[in-house]
Design a protein around this motif. Structure first.
Motif, PDB file in Angstrom:
ATOM      1  N   VAL A 230       0.788  -1.114  -0.086  1.00  0.00           N
ATOM      2  CA  VAL A 230       0.141   0.033  -0.162  1.00  0.00           C
ATOM      3  C   VAL A 230       1.000   1.032  -0.163  1.00  0.00           C
ATOM      4  N   ARG A 231       0.568   2.233  -1.028  1.00  0.00           N
ATOM      5  CA  ARG A 231       1.279   3.499  -0.836  1.00  0.00           C
ATOM      6  C   ARG A 231       0.431   4.744  -0.684  1.00  0.00           C
ATOM      7  N   TYR A 232       0.655   5.491   0.304  1.00  0.00           N
ATOM      8  CA  TYR A 232      -0.146   6.382   0.895  1.00  0.00           C
ATOM      9  C   TYR A 232       0.490   7.687   0.830  1.00  0.00           C
ATOM     10  N   THR A 233      -0.033   8.801  -0.288  1.00  0.00           N
ATOM     11  CA  THR A 233       0.544   9.970  -0.607  1.00  0.00           C
ATOM     12  C   THR A 233      -0.697  10.935  -0.508  1.00  0.00           C
ATOM     13  N   PRO A 234      -0.664  11.500   0.970  1.00  0.00           N
ATOM     14  CA  PRO A 234      -1.725  12.373   1.150  1.00  0.00           C
ATOM     15  C   PRO A 234      -1.514  13.721   0.546  1.00  0.00           C
ATOM     16  N   ASN A 235      -0.046  14.048   0.347  1.00  0.00           N
ATOM     17  CA  ASN A 235       0.304  15.334  -0.142  1.00  0.00           C
ATOM     18  C   ASN A 235       1.761  15.069  -0.875  1.00  0.00           C
ATOM     19  N   PRO A 236       1.980  16.084  -1.431  1.00  0.00           N
ATOM     20  CA  PRO A 236       3.333  15.884  -2.335  1.00  0.00           C
ATOM     21  C   PRO A 236       4.571  15.687  -1.551  1.00  0.00           C
ATOM     22  N   ALA A 237       4.343  16.054  -0.236  1.00  0.00           N
ATOM     23  CA  ALA A 237       5.664  16.157   0.555  1.00  0.00           C
ATOM     24  C   ALA A 237       5.736  14.669   1.201  1.00  0.00           C
ATOM     25  N   LEU A 238       4.561  13.726   1.422  1.00  0.00           N
ATOM     26  CA  LEU A 238       4.917  12.784   2.235  1.00  0.00           C
ATOM     27  C   LEU A 238       4.441  11.439   1.503  1.00  0.00           C
ATOM     28  N   THR A 239       5.290  10.484   1.539  1.00  0.00           N
ATOM     29  CA  THR A 239       5.038   9.147   0.736  1.00  0.00           C
ATOM     30  C   THR A 239       5.217   7.944   1.942  1.00  0.00           C
ATOM     31  N   VAL A 240       4.210   7.059   1.967  1.00  0.00           N
ATOM     32  CA  VAL A 240       4.153   6.064   3.091  1.00  0.00           C
ATOM     33  C   VAL A 240       4.119   4.917   2.334  1.00  0.00           C
ATOM     34  N   ASP A 241       5.001   3.800   2.317  1.00  0.00           N
ATOM     35  CA  ASP A 241       5.018   2.485   2.059  1.00  0.00           C
ATOM     36  C   ASP A 241       4.864   1.532   3.065  1.00  0.00           C
ATOM     37  N   LEU A 242       3.615   0.603   2.744  1.00  0.00           N
ATOM     38  CA  LEU A 242       3.202  -0.537   3.863  1.00  0.00           C
ATOM     39  C   LEU A 242       3.754  -1.990   3.137  1.00  0.00           C
ATOM     40  N   ILE A 243       4.660  -2.687   3.184  1.00  0.00           N
ATOM     41  CA  ILE A 243       4.518  -3.995   2.603  1.00  0.00           C
ATOM     42  C   ILE A 243       4.733  -5.162   3.469  1.00  0.00           C
ATOM     43  N   GLY A 244       3.882  -5.839   2.995  1.00  0.00           N
ATOM     44  CA  GLY A 244       3.809  -7.342   3.682  1.00  0.00           C
ATOM     45  C   GLY A 244       4.206  -8.548   2.904  1.00  0.00           C
ATOM     46  N   THR A 245       5.163  -9.618   3.093  1.00  0.00           N
ATOM     47  CA  THR A 245       5.513 -10.638   1.962  1.00  0.00           C
ATOM     48  C   THR A 245       5.474 -11.666   2.950  1.00  0.00           C
ATOM     49  N   TYR A 246       5.038 -12.931   2.177  1.00  0.00           N
ATOM     50  CA  TYR A 246       4.979 -14.235   2.817  1.00  0.00           C
ATOM     51  C   TYR A 246       5.756 -15.075   1.853  1.00  0.00           C
ATOM     52  N   ASP A 247       6.529 -15.975   2.182  1.00  0.00           N
ATOM     53  CA  ASP A 247       7.472 -16.836   1.412  1.00  0.00           C
ATOM     54  C   ASP A 247       7.352 -18.333   2.079  1.00  0.00           C
ATOM     55  N   ARG A 248       7.049 -19.144   1.071  1.00  0.00           N
ATOM     56  CA  ARG A 248       6.907 -20.618   1.588  1.00  0.00           C
ATOM     57  C   ARG A 248       7.569 -21.729   0.469  1.00  0.00           C
ATOM     58  N   GLN A 249       8.143 -22.592   1.315  1.00  0.00           N
ATOM     59  CA  GLN A 249       8.751 -23.559   0.618  1.00  0.00           C
ATOM     60  C   GLN A 249       8.162 -24.979   1.136  1.00  0.00           C
ATOM     61  N   ARG A 250       7.879 -26.041   0.315  1.00  0.00           N
ATOM     62  CA  ARG A 250       7.698 -27.242   0.767  1.00  0.00           C
ATOM     63  C   ARG A 250       8.257 -28.302  -0.280  1.00  0.00           C
ATOM     64  N   ASN A 251       9.664 -27.950  -0.345  1.00  0.00           N
ATOM     65  CA  ASN A 251      10.621 -28.813  -1.368  1.00  0.00           C
ATOM     66  C   ASN A 251      10.923 -30.146  -1.072  1.00  0.00           C
ATOM     67  N   SER A 252      11.360 -30.952  -1.712  1.00  0.00           N
ATOM     68  CA  SER A 252      11.764 -32.397  -1.443  1.00  0.00           C
ATOM     69  C   SER A 252      13.279 -32.264  -1.165  1.00  0.00           C
TER      70      SER A 252
END
Length: 763
Positions: A230-252
């Motif tokens: 999610v990127r929130y830019t309420p005005n030209p001066a402020l930029t906020v990025d919130l990033i959530g990541t999930y990684d999963r392996q079920r390898n042999s």
């Protein structure tokens, strides 16, 4: 070293770069509308204006080449090698320096950054590279930029950010070994708030046949990655990025294959079928009887940037990452239940950085602070059958052997013979755990002075304090048959043993950039790197392995003129207390660790001389020719004080690597384009261990890769085919491993020929 030969190679590559160059910039104009913009120096800069050796690769470039994993990308980046033994154990190598230790007590050498946060802890480091904006590979220590663990460089992965509008992409593919791929992204938003969801699912059968009736084929892949931004830019001066990541392996399971022991198909062969049956007692000890990896990684990142006005800005980067992995592996590489291990790695990391920056007409500066905390542990349980272990390790019954030439586990009779029929099987298990709780606090700052447009002078420093606390606990019961722990050197501790220490360091860097003219930039840099000391807590001893330090000196040229663009960099590095990882093979090892353990220790002084060159040629709008090369003459200095390590080459590092290819992307009418990128990568001989051993090495490897296809409706739809390792070259990915500590080195085959087709739709 033949310095005349090296100088000749350097001049030839400089000539190639000078006569094969503007395509980097021009092809980027085609793909991205201008120079690649990088942020390694924490300011947005054109790649050619960065006065350090850096390679930046965009998602579009990776798609053209057919790269979809970090280890594949490393074939095209000079000075970088990534060995992916498993997603749980990636080895990242920059300029001959490897970062792959699984110990919770040891620090990394090569920083892996994900969206500005250090994720270098080995067992939590693997990161899928779907829907990324770009990957920046920075060579040489850059403490003021990547401070936590950047002894010799950093790999920075930057995911694609949400943007205004509605867009999306979906790719589906199928290939040999029953390989499936589904991935893509959806972006929605406006100028104030935007969101992006991306993911990738990959599944493939194992490419190493396993003759075992109880286990699956080896090196099968089952991997899922999901990301929400999610990127929130309420005005030209402020930029906020919130990033959530999930990684999963079920390898042999990983194919650790022994040459010592035969299978039913003949003598042990790393490129033939394996027979890894694991342990019949595994479920009781490990909780599962299946070889393979179960891994989950969770990552949350919050980044905010505020424009304070008058050239000033403030940025804060905050991250939390946790990983939970458990891998069961057959370390003896045979059907015998002899060396059956698992590794559980669990950890969490919290990072905060605040940085002020100023950009003026003649001065550019940044300064701030960083706090990094991690709490990790590595558990290694062991399972075996006592008679099999003693017979295969010591051949107590000379006429019995361990495994017959027909692949029969003759050692299975040992317990009955040794107990005179009183028992036929005696299960045995042990476990050891190392722990690390580490905190680092640092302040950093640097300033760039630009007295004239053509000249930039930069000086910076990071001051840090770290507290390292290490723990160790082990349970190693006496064997029924031998009356002692089976693994030499293992003992039972009285609970967890702890030790701790604190350390300080000052790490400077100095850079010069000179714009010779509009086409040529010259640069030079001096910087210091450091790998943290290790508080080495073992069952019977405590020691501190001194910090490893390196001074890095390099210079180079970056140029762009007409149809050519390219770069050439030359570097020299000098190490003190060069740390190496080795496998314990003796119960009386001074480290106090049991046989089969991997430990780190100082090998003395080391030095490193090399160069890296990249170039592209763009003679016409539909053709790009590219190439790069890296040469390195690095190793432990040939001094008597360096003992058995003297004159050894760095592990996992070829003297020469290069890649070359071309891209055709041509319109054929009616919104249809044809594209193709054939490429060749070359890597000279590498040693897998220090001390270097011919038996634990891999000769030169040349791989041919091709991606080609058609796009329709002005690029909205695409069908592409790919072939990796088109000649099906057989080579080793790794050798030695845990089995090497028991005089039974094992070997892992590299990837065979992979091919398939992919369909993509965009809107």
């Amino acid at each position: 070293m033949n310095y005349k030969k090296t100088g000749l190679i350097a001049m030839l590559l400089a000539t190639v770069s000078a006569t094969a160059a503007h395509a980097q910039e021009t092809s980027q104009d085609d793909a991205l509308g201008g120079d690649i913009i990088v942020t390694s120096q924490k300011f947005e800069q054109k790649l050619r204006d960065v006065p350090i050796t850096i390679t930046a690769v965009t998602q579009e470039q990776m798609k053209r080449i057919g790269v979809d994993d970090l280890d594949e990308l490393s074939n095209y980046v000079p000075g970088l090698n990534i060995q992916e033994q498993s997603a749980n154990n990636p080895g990242i190598v920059i300029r001959g320096i490897t970062s792959d230790s699984g110990s919770a007590q040891q620090a990394a050498r090569v920083t892996l950054y994900y969206n500005g946060v250090d994720i270098s802890r080995s067992r939590g480091a693997y990161q899928a590279i779907y829907d990324v904006d770009r990957i920046e590979v920075v060579k040489g220590p850059q403490a003021t930029l990547f401070g936590t663990a950047s002894t010799i460089g950093a790999v920075s992965i930057l995911s694609a950010r949400p943007k205004p509008g509605v867009s999306g992409e979906l790719t589906a593919g199928y290939g040999n070994y029953n390989a499936y791929l589904v991935g893509g992204h959806l972006n929605v938003g406006n100028d104030v708030i935007a969101a992006r969801v991306a993911g990738e699912f990959k599944k493939r059968d194992g490419y190493v046949e396993n003759l075992s009736s109880t286990q699956d084929d080896l090196y099968a892949q089952n991997q899922l990655g999901l990301r929400a931004s999610v990127r929130y830019t309420p005005n030209p001066a402020l930029t906020v990025d919130l990033i959530g990541t999930y990684d999963r392996q079920r390898n042999s399971g990983t194919p650790f294959i022994s040459k010592r022991f035969a299978t039913s198909q003949g003598p042990g062969n790393p490129f033939g079928a394996a027979n890894l049956s694991g342990s019949p007692y595994a479920k009781q000890v490990f909780g599962t009887d299946k070889l393979g990896l179960t891994r989950d990684v969770y990552d949350v990142n919050l980044t905010a940037r505020y424009d304070l006005g008058d050239g000033w800005s403030f940025t804060t980067v905050n991250g939390y990452r946790s990983f939970d992995s458990f891998e069961v592996f057959d370390a003896d590489g045979s059907a015998a239940p002899w060396l059956e291990f698992a590794e559980g790695a669990y950890g969490s990391q919290i990072s905060h950085e605040s940085r002020f920056a100023y950009v003026g007409d003649h001065v550019r500066t940044s300064f701030g602070l960083n706090v990094f905390h991690e709490n990790n542990r590595q558990e290694v349980p062991f399972s075996t059958e006592e008679g099999v272990y003693l017979q295969c390790a010591a051949n107590l019954i000379p006429t019995l052997g361990c495994i017959s030439s027909a692949g029969v586990v003759t050692a299975a009779q040992a317990t009955s013979i040794l107990t005179k029929g009183a028992a036929t099987q005696i299960p045995y298990s042990s476990i050891f755990t190392n722990k690390g709780i580490n905190d680092q606090y640092s302040m950093f700052g640097e300033v760039t002075w630009m007295p004239i447009h053509a000249l930039e002078l930069t000086a910076g420093i990071r001051a840090l304090i770290e507290q390292r606390k290490s723990g160790y606990v082990s349970v190693a019961p006496n064997s029924v048959l031998s009356k002692a722990p089976l693994i030499p050197g293992q003992v039972t501790t009285k609970g967890t043993l702890w030790s701790e220490d604190s350390f300080q360091a000052f790490l400077p860097r100095f850079n010069v950039l000179y714009r010779l003219n509009d086409a040529i930039n010259l640069y030079a840099t001096i910087s210091k790197g450091r790998r943290s000391p290790t508080v080495n807590q073992a069952a019977t001893s405590t020691s501190v392995i001194p910090e490893e330090t390196v001074w890095n000196y390099e210079g180079g040229v970056k140029l762009a003129k007409g149809m050519f663009s390219g770069s050439l960099g030359v570097y020299y590095q000098k190490y003190d207390n060069f740390q190496i990882s080795r496998t314990v093979t003796d119960a009386n090892d001074p480290s106090g660790r049991p046989v089969g353990s991997s430990i780190t220790e100082s090998a003395g002084s080391a030095s490193n001389l090399g160069f890296e060159a990249e170039g592209q040629l763009h003679p016409v709008s539909w053709l790009t020719v590219f190439g790069n090369a890296g040469f390195i003459d690095g190793g432990i200095d040939d001094k008597k004080s360096n003992g058995i390590y003297a004159n050894n080459r760095f592990r996992l590092q070829p003297r020469l690597q290069w890649a070359a290819g071309f891209t055709i992307d041509a319109p054929v009418g009616n919104g249809i384009r044809v594209f193709a990128t054939p490429s060749v990568t070359y890597r000279s001989k590498i040693f897998f261990e220090i001390p270097n051993k011919e038996a634990i090495s891999q000769d030169k490897v040349t791989l041919v890769n091709v991606k080609a296809g058609l796009s329709f409706a002005d690029g909205r739809y695409e069908i592409a085919g790919y072939v990796r390792n088109a000649t099906n070259e057989k080579y080793l990915l790794d050798a030695g491993n845990t089995g090497g500590g028991f005089n039974d080195p094992t070997y892992i085959p590299g990837e065979p020929r992979f091919y398939g087709v992919q369909l993509t739709g965009k809107f």
